[in-house]
Design an enzyme around this catalytic site. Structure first.
Site, PDB file in Angstrom:
ATOM      1  N   SER A  16     -23.326  35.260   3.137  1.00  0.00           N
ATOM      2  CA  SER A  16     -23.585  34.246   3.047  1.00  0.00           C
ATOM      3  C   SER A  16     -23.943  33.657   4.315  1.00  0.00           C
ATOM      4  CB  SER A  16     -22.467  33.186   2.442  1.00  0.00           C
ATOM      5  OG  SER A  16     -22.813  32.111   1.897  1.00  0.00           O
ATOM      6  N   ASP A  44     -27.131  34.253  -8.158  1.00  0.00           N
ATOM      7  CA  ASP A  44     -26.588  33.604  -7.229  1.00  0.00           C
ATOM      8  C   ASP A  44     -27.091  32.282  -7.167  1.00  0.00           C
ATOM      9  OD1 ASP A  44     -25.642  32.429  -4.568  1.00  0.00           O
ATOM     10  OD2 ASP A  44     -25.916  34.297  -3.752  1.00  0.00           O
ATOM     11  N   HIS A  69     -22.912  34.645  -6.391  1.00  0.00           N
ATOM     12  CA  HIS A  69     -22.537  34.456  -4.879  1.00  0.00           C
ATOM     13  C   HIS A  69     -21.388  35.555  -4.451  1.00  0.00           C
ATOM     14  CE1 HIS A  69     -23.925  33.175  -1.014  1.00  0.00           C
ATOM     15  NE2 HIS A  69     -22.663  32.684  -0.725  1.00  0.00           N
TER      16      HIS A  69
END
Length: 269
Positions: free
Chosen positions: A98, A222, A250
């Site tokens: 991320s 995601d 995610h």
């Protein structure tokens, strides 16, 4: 074992170092709003396969010091550089999830890939977390601003809502609470400040500066960093390989941890 490394006069970064005698090293950079514990399901397995696994808590998160400022991609990348220099890491694999992926990309560009032989990006927030005139993917500025406002008004509620979109698969109530608690370990102001960096910074020019083999793992479902971001990274990074993780959102490092671990091990070789 855990220890601290001073990256500025008044800022120490917490480091978790597992299996330090191993020949091959992986340095993990976590995503927002968690800390190194996010990679528990990699640290459970990879050391037994001969890897030294190092996880850091970004400033403002986990056990690291929490200064009020210093949350730009440049500063966070410089923190990583200080850790790498202090530990004398060479020929290691850098893994970022991320915003940790975004910071890893900035590290590669800003510090000329120092010490890194391979790069792995897991659900990375790159090349832009927000939509732009020439990039219609990601979140709107207004959506990120709402996250920031909610952080200052009711951070636990904001974190709970974020957890609801983080995973594609069903998570148990105890696991959901564990993930929620990771976010609470951060400071509220650092949580908001990194959101500001996610909103404002971009990495389009950084992608072309990456010269090492790069593995891109990205959950097809995601909702935080939509899959088109992975396609843009693959297009922008030479010598990159994209592997879609078909049953993940995610949180691919947990939802498909066996596949993710296998891909990382095969990639490092």
């Amino acid at each position: 074992m855990g220890y601290y490394i001073r990256v500025e006069e008044n800022v120490r970064i917490y480091v978790e170092d597992v299996n330090p005698g191993a020949e091959k090293t992986i340095l993990f950079i976590h995503g927002w709003p968690a800390n190194h514990k996010l990679f528990e399901y990699q640290f459970n397995q990879l050391p037994s396969m001969g890897f030294r696994c190092i996880g850091i808590d970004l400033r403002g998160f986990g056990k690291s010091d929490k200064p009020y400022s210093g949350y730009s991609y440049d500063r966070l990348a410089d923190d990583i550089y200080a850790v790498v220099q202090t530990l004398k890491l060479r020929d290691f694999t850098l893994v970022g999830h991320s915003v940790g992926g975004a910071i890893s990309i900035r590290y590669m560009a800003r510090h000329n890939s120092f010490g890194v032989s391979k790069l792995a990006l897991l659900g990375a927030a790159a090349p832009s977390f927000t939509k732009r005139a020439d990039f219609p993917f990601g979140h709107t500025v207004e959506e990120v601003n709402t996250f920031i406002s909610d952080t200052y008004k009711d951070r636990p509620k904001m974190l709970q809502g974020f957890g609801d979109i983080f995973f594609f698969k069903y998570v148990t109530a105890p696991f959901s609470d564990w993930f929620f608690q990771l976010g609470l370990e951060a400071a509220g102001y650092s949580t908001a400040a990194v959101l500001g960096s996610l909103r404002d910074e971009s990495l389009f020019s950084d992608l072309g500066k990456i010269q090492v083999p790069t593995l891109i793992l990205h959950g097809v479902h995601d909702q935080v960093c939509p899959y088109p971001l992975a396609l843009a990274m693959q297009k922008g990074i030479r010598n990159s390989k994209l592997v879609p993780i078909n049953n993940s959102g995610h949180g691919l490092f947990w939802e498909e941890w066996e596949e993710v671990n296998r891909e990382i091990v095969q990639f490092i070789g």
